[in-house]
Design an enzyme around this catalytic site. Structure first.
Site: not given
Length: 428
Positions: A253, A258, A302, A374
């Site tokens: 993912c 970053g 996936d 997050c």
């Protein structure tokens, strides 16, 4: 360039977010192309600001208009909100804010409603003090949807109010200094030479917070890859992952890249595979690698079906920055408050569990998996890890949290960082 009415563009952007469920990060860039460089920042401020304070502006419209604008007139509802926002939260002179907002009706081909908009905004100016006093007594004052406040109150009986307040602030600009080019202190000196100042983070060795945000082009060495925009909490992933040269590492993912690039800055000789399900967002992984002069194997795939994109490979380390509600980064993306639904949380928790279960067999014995989100919601974080540990006998929690409450939860605004969760798991 033909002069565009910024207020009407902002109203159209907000309408697309609220009425059509589109993300502001998709809606805003094409609209910013229509305005001059100096107006781009104001357009962004109006869109972000209205979405941050939406509950208040919506409430004001309902108090000052006898019936809601519906159908094709709906954009006017959002245009009036843009007017309120300018009068309440910007330094734009009130007469200019009024005139430009009223003209917005012409830009969206509703000139016959100029008088209505003008009347509502002027009435607000006359009644502003009493309206704001009344609003301060309502539950809407927390500027969050009811379902989310309910979840925050349940998860954080003591801190929920502080979390909501942190979510409503403007976020600081955090940077990550590329240690392969120079030390953080050396780059801070370059920043000061350029007339700016920054602050370090005591826990994260590459992190610098700017005293005030600037365009990235103004940062010393940005184009050369000396520095990257990344929140401090996101940088915390490396503290737990501890990548080493020569290892095979998976960033799952990974978009927009970053953390992929951070892995390679910490361990330039590691072999890194960056995987994301969203092909469009993978283009940003390529862009980030290119600017920083780094190389990784980038794949579309996936997370629930790893054998399709990595066969039987086993990795030394896996960073799973799982798809989540993003409730820890609302101050950066205020549209999240209005795009998310209560039912999404259980669906996301189910998806996270499936990805965790599918990728675990691809971790070598003795290897490290860092699960990160997050989010601030326990269903996606501590409860997710508790359930995983219960059903996975060869998984052990390491250094992050306790068996009763696994993982480390950073709340929004703590040490000026975003809300973030980390759990470090070792395979036995």
């Amino acid at each position: 360039m033909k002069k565009q009415n910024l207020r009407s563009l902002a109203a159209q952007a907000i309408e697309k977010v609220i009425e059509q469920g589109q993300s502001l990060s998709n809606v805003l860039p094409p609209l910013q192309q229509k305005v001059s460089d100096k107006d781009k920042a104001l357009l962004q401020e109006l869109c972000f600001g209205v979405l941050r304070t939406l509950s208040q502006l919506d409430w004001l419209v309902s108090k000052l208009m006898s019936r809601p604008m519906t159908g094709k007139q709906r954009t006017i509802h959002y245009l009036i909100m843009v007017g309120f926002y300018q009068l309440l939260y910007t330094r734009i002179p009130p007469h200019a804010a009024l005139a430009e907002t009223v003209e917005g009706a012409v830009a969206i081909k509703r000139p016959q409603l100029k008088g209505l908009i003008n009347g509502v905004l002027r009435q607000f100016q006359r009644q502003q003090e009493e309206l704001l006093t009344e609003f301060a007594q309502t539950e809407n004052r927390f500027l969050h949807p009811d379902w989310l406040l309910k979840r925050l109150k349940k998860a954080y009986p003591q801190e929920w109010q502080a979390i909501a307040e942190a979510n409503n602030q403007r976020p600081p600009m955090w940077l990550r200094v590329n240690r392969n080019h120079q030390t953080r202190d050396a780059w801070l000196a370059l920043l000061e030479d350029a007339g700016m100042s920054g602050f370090t983070h005591e826990a994260y060795p590459d992190a610098v917070r700017l005293a005030s945000p600037v365009p990235v082009q103004a940062l010393p060495g940005f184009e050369e890859g000396w520095v990257t925009v990344q929140d401090a909490s996101a940088q915390g992933c490396m503290t737990w992952l501890e990548p080493k040269n020569g290892e095979q590492i998976l960033d799952l993912c990974a978009a927009p890249g970053g953390k992929t690039t951070h892995i390679l800055e910490v361990a330039p000789q590691a072999s890194v595979m960056a995987v994301d399900v969203d092909e469009q967002r993978l283009s940003r992984v390529y862009d980030n690698l290119k600017r920083l002069g780094l190389k990784a194997q980038v794949k579309q795939g996936d997370g629930r079906k790893p054998t399709e994109w990595c066969g039987n490979i086993q990795f030394d380390r896996i960073l799973l920055d799982a798809p989540c509600s993003a409730t820890g980064v609302i101050r950066r993306h205020p549209d999240i408050k209005w795009l998310r639904r209560d039912r999404d949380i259980n669906e996301l928790a189910q998806l996270q569990a499936e990805i965790l279960g599918a990728i675990w067999p691809h971790l070598k014995p003795g290897g490290t998996l860092v699960y990160a989100t997050c989010s601030v919601l326990p269903e996606e974080n501590s409860q997710q890890i508790t359930a995983f540990l219960k059903r996975t006998p060869d998984a052990r929690l390491h250094e992050t949290g306790t068996p009763e409450r696994p993982g480390q939860q950073n709340l929004p605004g703590e040490e000026d960082g975003d809300g973030f969760f980390y759990a470090k798991l070792i395979k036995e």
